[in-house]
Design a protein around this motif. Structure first.
Motif, mmCIF file in Angstrom:
data_model
loop_
_atom_site.group_PDB
_atom_site.id
_atom_site.type_symbol
_atom_site.label_atom_id
_atom_site.label_comp_id
_atom_site.label_asym_id
_atom_site.label_seq_id
_atom_site.Cartn_x
_atom_site.Cartn_y
_atom_site.Cartn_z
ATOM 1 N N LEU A 237 0.827 -1.150 0.124
ATOM 2 C CA LEU A 237 -0.014 -0.154 -0.020
ATOM 3 C C LEU A 237 1.059 1.254 0.127
ATOM 4 O O LEU A 237 0.708 2.243 -0.920
ATOM 5 C CB LEU A 237 -1.032 -0.032 1.184
ATOM 6 C CG LEU A 237 -1.906 1.135 1.428
ATOM 7 C CD1 LEU A 237 -2.702 1.266 0.445
ATOM 8 C CD2 LEU A 237 -2.401 1.241 2.827
ATOM 9 N N LEU A 238 1.790 1.178 0.905
ATOM 10 C CA LEU A 238 2.881 2.351 0.960
ATOM 11 C C LEU A 238 3.484 2.804 -0.324
ATOM 12 O O LEU A 238 3.751 3.773 -0.739
ATOM 13 C CB LEU A 238 3.893 2.266 2.106
ATOM 14 C CG LEU A 238 3.531 2.335 3.487
ATOM 15 C CD1 LEU A 238 4.453 2.266 4.285
ATOM 16 C CD2 LEU A 238 2.742 3.802 3.470
ATOM 17 N N LEU A 239 4.034 1.602 -1.030
ATOM 18 C CA LEU A 239 4.665 1.721 -2.262
ATOM 19 C C LEU A 239 3.884 2.414 -3.425
ATOM 20 O O LEU A 239 4.218 3.042 -4.056
ATOM 21 C CB LEU A 239 5.264 0.414 -2.761
ATOM 22 C CG LEU A 239 6.414 -0.288 -1.793
ATOM 23 C CD1 LEU A 239 6.900 -1.486 -2.256
ATOM 24 C CD2 LEU A 239 7.734 0.929 -1.810
ATOM 25 N N HIS B 56 -8.100 11.009 11.274
ATOM 26 C CA HIS B 56 -8.993 9.936 11.270
ATOM 27 C C HIS B 56 -8.104 8.685 10.654
ATOM 28 O O HIS B 56 -8.416 7.550 11.134
ATOM 29 C CB HIS B 56 -10.214 9.988 10.127
ATOM 30 C CG HIS B 56 -11.322 10.632 10.854
ATOM 31 N ND1 HIS B 56 -11.384 11.794 11.371
ATOM 32 C CD2 HIS B 56 -12.389 10.251 11.075
ATOM 33 C CE1 HIS B 56 -12.450 12.285 11.881
ATOM 34 N NE2 HIS B 56 -13.279 11.142 11.767
ATOM 35 N N THR B 57 -7.247 8.790 9.738
ATOM 36 C CA THR B 57 -6.454 7.624 9.278
ATOM 37 C C THR B 57 -5.355 7.538 10.322
ATOM 38 O O THR B 57 -5.107 6.109 10.407
ATOM 39 C CB THR B 57 -5.571 8.366 7.824
ATOM 40 O OG1 THR B 57 -6.521 8.933 7.025
ATOM 41 C CG2 THR B 57 -5.051 7.122 7.360
ATOM 42 N N ALA C 267 -10.811 3.718 5.714
ATOM 43 C CA ALA C 267 -10.887 4.807 6.508
ATOM 44 C C ALA C 267 -10.012 5.848 6.048
ATOM 45 O O ALA C 267 -10.834 7.265 5.746
ATOM 46 C CB ALA C 267 -10.642 4.524 7.853
ATOM 47 N N GLY C 268 -8.914 5.647 5.534
ATOM 48 C CA GLY C 268 -7.950 6.793 4.872
ATOM 49 C C GLY C 268 -8.769 7.335 3.492
ATOM 50 O O GLY C 268 -8.483 8.471 3.356
ATOM 51 N N ASP D 58 -2.226 13.762 3.373
ATOM 52 C CA ASP D 58 -2.530 13.765 4.696
ATOM 53 C C ASP D 58 -2.738 12.186 5.102
ATOM 54 O O ASP D 58 -2.551 11.928 6.436
ATOM 55 C CB ASP D 58 -3.636 14.752 4.832
ATOM 56 C CG ASP D 58 -3.550 16.002 4.368
ATOM 57 O OD1 ASP D 58 -2.239 16.497 4.292
ATOM 58 O OD2 ASP D 58 -4.699 16.576 3.786
ATOM 59 N N ALA D 59 -3.543 11.425 4.555
ATOM 60 C CA ALA D 59 -3.939 10.246 4.664
ATOM 61 C C ALA D 59 -2.459 9.297 4.791
ATOM 62 O O ALA D 59 -2.387 8.462 5.534
ATOM 63 C CB ALA D 59 -4.924 9.764 4.024
ATOM 64 N N PHE D 60 -1.545 9.493 3.719
ATOM 65 C CA PHE D 60 -0.525 8.908 3.691
ATOM 66 C C PHE D 60 0.315 8.790 4.901
ATOM 67 O O PHE D 60 0.718 7.879 5.713
ATOM 68 C CB PHE D 60 0.407 9.283 2.272
ATOM 69 C CG PHE D 60 1.604 8.597 2.075
ATOM 70 C CD1 PHE D 60 1.534 7.261 1.578
ATOM 71 C CD2 PHE D 60 2.910 8.967 2.491
ATOM 72 C CE1 PHE D 60 2.555 6.612 1.270
ATOM 73 C CE2 PHE D 60 4.036 8.156 2.329
ATOM 74 C CZ PHE D 60 3.809 7.137 1.540
#
Length: 211
Positions: free
Chosen positions: A20-22, A136-137, A167-168, A181-183
């Motif tokens: 997910l991060l990548l 929230h994230t 949620a993110g 912001d969510a990352f």
């Protein structure tokens, strides 16, 4: 327990989260934050408009507290780990929002002088300031990362990442936050739970497991 031990025991969670991060990180490198939020906003649907205002509560503080309190009844130590992770990550998020990055505007204020006709859900309250990072994230990833580490069925770690990611994504879909912001919120929440687990293991022994 070391970080490598935690990773080895929770491969499903960490591998899914790293993917997910990548993926999101790659998109952030390839496109501007304006382009990313325009893409998400343009792909609104009636189903998304109906669901995401509720799915975003997966990262709401009240939801996390309810989960933590319920866990206190089932497993007191597990409940405290969830609540402490939420509190620590939340305080760090607030510090970043209010002290370090107080000038970060939310999308609706950022684009207020733009000619772009963005989509917002009718009657949804949209915040205007303190965009970075997404609280929230942060809370969602702090919660679901901790639950993944405490679950005995480690193969379900991917589900924890998926729920937190929903949620993110909801924060961007609802025009409350930018992707960045969510990352960062996801990393803040996850790293808080990782650090707390390592601290707990070093001081108190094995993590309490949920069946």
């Amino acid at each position: 327990m070391t970080l490598s031990d935690l990773f080895r025991r929770n491969r499903a969670f960490f591998i899914t989260y790293l993917l997910l991060l990548l993926t999101v990180g790659g998109l952030m490198l390839a496109y501007t934050k304006e382009q990313l939020i325009r893409f998400v906003n343009a792909h609104n649907t009636p189903v998304g408009d109906a669901l995401f205002p509720y799915l975003t509560y997966l990262g709401d503080g009240s939801f996390v507290i309810v989960v933590g309190v319920l866990l206190l009844v089932v497993n007191r130590r597990a409940g405290w780990l969830v609540l402490v992770s939420f509190a620590v990550s939340g305080l760090i998020s607030l510090f970043l929002k209010l002290v370090v990055f107080p000038e970060r505007l939310r999308p609706i204020r950022y684009f207020e002088h733009s000619n772009w006709e963005y989509h917002v859900i009718k009657d949804l309250r949209i915040n205007e300031y303190n965009s970075f990072p997404s609280g929230h994230t942060t809370s969602a990833f702090a919660l679901f990362a901790m639950l993944a580490f405490l679950w005995q069925r480690k193969a379900w770690g991917w589900l924890a990442v998926g729920l937190a990611a929903v949620a993110g994504y909801s924060r961007v879909y609802l025009f409350q936050h930018f992707v960045e912001d969510a990352f960062v919120g996801s990393m803040l929440g996850t790293f808080t739970s990782v650090g707390l687990c390592l601290f707990y293991q070093k001081r108190y022994g094995n993590l309490p497991l949920l069946y």
